[in-house]
Design a protein around this motif. Structure first.
Motif, mmCIF file in Angstrom:
data_model
loop_
_atom_site.group_PDB
_atom_site.id
_atom_site.type_symbol
_atom_site.label_atom_id
_atom_site.label_comp_id
_atom_site.label_asym_id
_atom_site.label_seq_id
_atom_site.Cartn_x
_atom_site.Cartn_y
_atom_site.Cartn_z
ATOM 1 N N ALA A 115 -28.285 -9.271 18.174
ATOM 2 C CA ALA A 115 -29.036 -9.155 16.923
ATOM 3 C C ALA A 115 -29.617 -7.750 16.811
ATOM 4 C CB ALA A 115 -30.167 -10.183 16.893
ATOM 5 N N THR A 116 -30.035 -7.417 15.604
ATOM 6 C CA THR A 116 -30.706 -6.132 15.415
ATOM 7 C C THR A 116 -32.064 -6.346 14.747
ATOM 8 O OG1 THR A 116 -29.571 -5.785 13.304
ATOM 9 C CG2 THR A 116 -28.575 -4.785 15.247
ATOM 10 N N PHE A 117 -32.983 -5.477 15.087
ATOM 11 C CA PHE A 117 -34.342 -5.506 14.547
ATOM 12 C C PHE A 117 -34.489 -4.355 13.569
ATOM 13 C CE2 PHE A 117 -38.723 -3.728 15.212
ATOM 14 C CZ PHE A 117 -39.412 -4.717 14.531
ATOM 15 N N ASP A 118 -34.869 -4.678 12.339
ATOM 16 C CA ASP A 118 -35.077 -3.645 11.335
ATOM 17 C C ASP A 118 -36.543 -3.223 11.357
ATOM 18 O OD1 ASP A 118 -33.865 -2.286 8.772
ATOM 19 O OD2 ASP A 118 -35.854 -3.010 8.235
ATOM 20 N N ILE A 119 -36.772 -1.971 11.715
ATOM 21 C CA ILE A 119 -38.152 -1.520 11.900
ATOM 22 C C ILE A 119 -38.941 -1.564 10.589
ATOM 23 C CG2 ILE A 119 -39.582 0.469 12.559
ATOM 24 C CD1 ILE A 119 -37.295 1.223 14.522
ATOM 25 N N ALA A 120 -38.307 -1.260 9.478
ATOM 26 C CA ALA A 120 -39.028 -1.225 8.198
ATOM 27 C C ALA A 120 -39.507 -2.602 7.774
ATOM 28 C CB ALA A 120 -38.136 -0.614 7.131
ATOM 29 N N THR A 121 -38.650 -3.606 7.905
ATOM 30 C CA THR A 121 -39.013 -4.953 7.429
ATOM 31 C C THR A 121 -39.539 -5.850 8.545
ATOM 32 O OG1 THR A 121 -36.803 -5.842 7.837
ATOM 33 C CG2 THR A 121 -37.196 -4.825 5.678
ATOM 34 N N GLY A 122 -39.270 -5.486 9.782
ATOM 35 C CA GLY A 122 -39.673 -6.337 10.906
ATOM 36 C C GLY A 122 -38.746 -7.512 11.127
ATOM 37 N N VAL B 96 -32.788 -19.962 32.286
ATOM 38 C CA VAL B 96 -32.898 -19.464 30.912
ATOM 39 C C VAL B 96 -31.643 -19.865 30.123
ATOM 40 C CG1 VAL B 96 -32.861 -17.335 29.542
ATOM 41 C CG2 VAL B 96 -34.458 -17.556 31.457
ATOM 42 N N PRO B 97 -31.814 -20.527 28.963
ATOM 43 C CA PRO B 97 -30.652 -21.038 28.222
ATOM 44 C C PRO B 97 -30.103 -20.094 27.155
ATOM 45 C CG PRO B 97 -32.646 -21.932 27.282
ATOM 46 C CD PRO B 97 -33.084 -20.998 28.390
ATOM 47 N N LEU B 98 -30.772 -18.947 26.942
ATOM 48 C CA LEU B 98 -30.338 -18.032 25.874
ATOM 49 C C LEU B 98 -30.531 -16.595 26.317
ATOM 50 C CD1 LEU B 98 -29.750 -17.197 22.814
ATOM 51 C CD2 LEU B 98 -32.233 -17.320 22.508
ATOM 52 N N ILE B 99 -29.517 -15.768 26.069
ATOM 53 C CA ILE B 99 -29.696 -14.321 26.198
ATOM 54 C C ILE B 99 -29.446 -13.704 24.832
ATOM 55 C CG2 ILE B 99 -28.853 -12.164 27.209
ATOM 56 C CD1 ILE B 99 -27.974 -13.767 29.669
ATOM 57 N N LEU B 100 -30.402 -12.921 24.373
ATOM 58 C CA LEU B 100 -30.244 -12.213 23.109
ATOM 59 C C LEU B 100 -30.224 -10.717 23.398
ATOM 60 C CD1 LEU B 100 -30.133 -12.496 19.985
ATOM 61 C CD2 LEU B 100 -32.612 -12.129 19.990
ATOM 62 N N VAL B 101 -29.115 -10.066 23.016
ATOM 63 C CA VAL B 101 -29.053 -8.600 23.099
ATOM 64 C C VAL B 101 -29.635 -8.069 21.793
ATOM 65 C CG1 VAL B 101 -27.562 -6.585 23.328
ATOM 66 C CG2 VAL B 101 -26.995 -8.697 24.553
ATOM 67 N N LEU B 102 -30.660 -7.247 21.907
ATOM 68 C CA LEU B 102 -31.399 -6.835 20.709
ATOM 69 C C LEU B 102 -31.396 -5.314 20.523
ATOM 70 C CD1 LEU B 102 -33.238 -7.870 18.370
ATOM 71 C CD2 LEU B 102 -35.178 -7.416 19.892
ATOM 72 N N GLY B 103 -30.650 -4.875 19.516
ATOM 73 C CA GLY B 103 -30.690 -3.471 19.127
ATOM 74 C C GLY B 103 -31.650 -3.301 17.959
ATOM 75 N N HIS B 104 -31.705 -2.113 17.401
ATOM 76 C CA HIS B 104 -32.653 -1.894 16.303
ATOM 77 C C HIS B 104 -32.225 -0.716 15.434
ATOM 78 C CE1 HIS B 104 -34.463 1.784 18.039
ATOM 79 N NE2 HIS B 104 -33.996 1.265 19.152
ATOM 80 N N SER B 105 -32.782 -0.686 14.232
ATOM 81 C CA SER B 105 -32.479 0.396 13.300
ATOM 82 C C SER B 105 -32.922 1.741 13.887
ATOM 83 C CB SER B 105 -33.189 0.143 11.958
ATOM 84 O OG SER B 105 -34.583 0.011 12.154
ATOM 85 N N SER B 106 -32.243 2.780 13.514
ATOM 86 C CA SER B 106 -32.568 4.164 13.938
ATOM 87 C C SER B 106 -32.589 4.332 15.452
ATOM 88 C CB SER B 106 -33.941 4.596 13.385
ATOM 89 O OG SER B 106 -34.004 4.399 12.011
#
Ligand SMILES: [Zn+2]
Length: 248
Positions: free
Chosen positions: A236-243, A156-166
């Motif tokens: 990165a972060t994921f915004d639940i309202a906008t996707g 695997v060539p990429l690891i993305l740590v993904l958080g999110h709003s709220s």
């Protein structure tokens, strides 16, 4: 569907080459069994050309448009069509090929939150994303070990740590409500990432960056893969309202 047919329809190409286990300072003694070239090609049919992070972000932009349109669409059938459309430009790998192996092109360390579904928000199918999920997307030992496997064996060539709003886990870490002993353990690394005075949004981003840093701070395998250019690590972060997913 045959490989050649799919190759015409789908994005193809290969990402960064495999990691040479023997070149790692602490190379694991285990390794993937050699894979037949044809099977390897079949499993890589969904690999996006170019930068895998940009591919994730591009797919997410498509998701975000549909996500926001769904929010304004009262008709359930129309919503379902919008949802199905998310996968329209995606890719599928034959189940018979997946039965014989995997060649995911991105690793995700993401929160367990039910609103953060990586295949959905990155319009991906089976075999594309290698995932570790826990409340607060923390780089626990098991998460790091899983990523070592993803990088050194599955290439695997990429690891993305993904958080999110709220994020509830980050909220819990910022608060003072009593927690169970195990939950106290869970929020410990999140608390280590907190900066006094930060808003929840800043704390969520900081927690992602902290977890990304822990991956290489605590794993020689991941550190070496990153420094040799075989692995990129981002948060990165994921915004639940906008996707929308935004790199932090
Ligand atoms: Zn969360």
């Amino acid at each position: 569907m045959s490989l050649s047919r799919r190759a015409l329809l789908q994005l193809t190409g290969t990402v960064a080459g495999g990691l040479a286990l023997s070149q790692l300072p602490h190379a694991p003694t285990w390794a993937a069994k050699p894979m037949a070239a044809e099977l390897d090609r079949e499993l890589k049919v969904c690999d996006p050309p170019g930068d895998p992070l940009q591919a994730l972000l591009e797919r997410n932009r498509g998701f975000s448009k549909a996500w926001q349109a769904m929010d304004k669409e009262p008709d359930p059938e129309a919503r379902m069509r919008l949802q199905a459309g998310i996968y329209k430009s995606g890719c599928q790998i034959d189940p018979s090929a997946l039965d014989q192996g995997q060649r995911p092109w991105a690793g995700l360390l993401s929160c367990a939150d039910a609103r953060v579904a990586p295949e959905f928000i990155f319009a991906s199918g089976s075999g594309e994303l290698f995932q570790v999920r826990s409340a607060g997307n923390t780089a626990f030992d098991e998460a790091i070990a899983s990523m070592e496997y993803a990088v050194s064996v599955l290439q695997v060539p990429l690891i993305l740590v993904l958080g999110h709003s709220s994020c509830g886990a980050v909220k819990a870490a910022m608060g003072s409500d009593p927690l169970t002993p195990l939950l106290e353990e869970l929020v410990k690394p999140i608390r280590a990432s907190l900066v006094s005075g930060d808003s929840l949004t800043k704390a969520i981003a900081g927690n992602c960056r902290y977890a990304a840093g822990q991956l290489t701070a605590r794993s020689a395998v991941l550190r070496e893969a990153q420094s040799s250019g075989k692995l990129a690590i981002h948060s990165a972060t994921f915004d639940i309202a906008t996707g929308l997913v935004t790199v932090v």
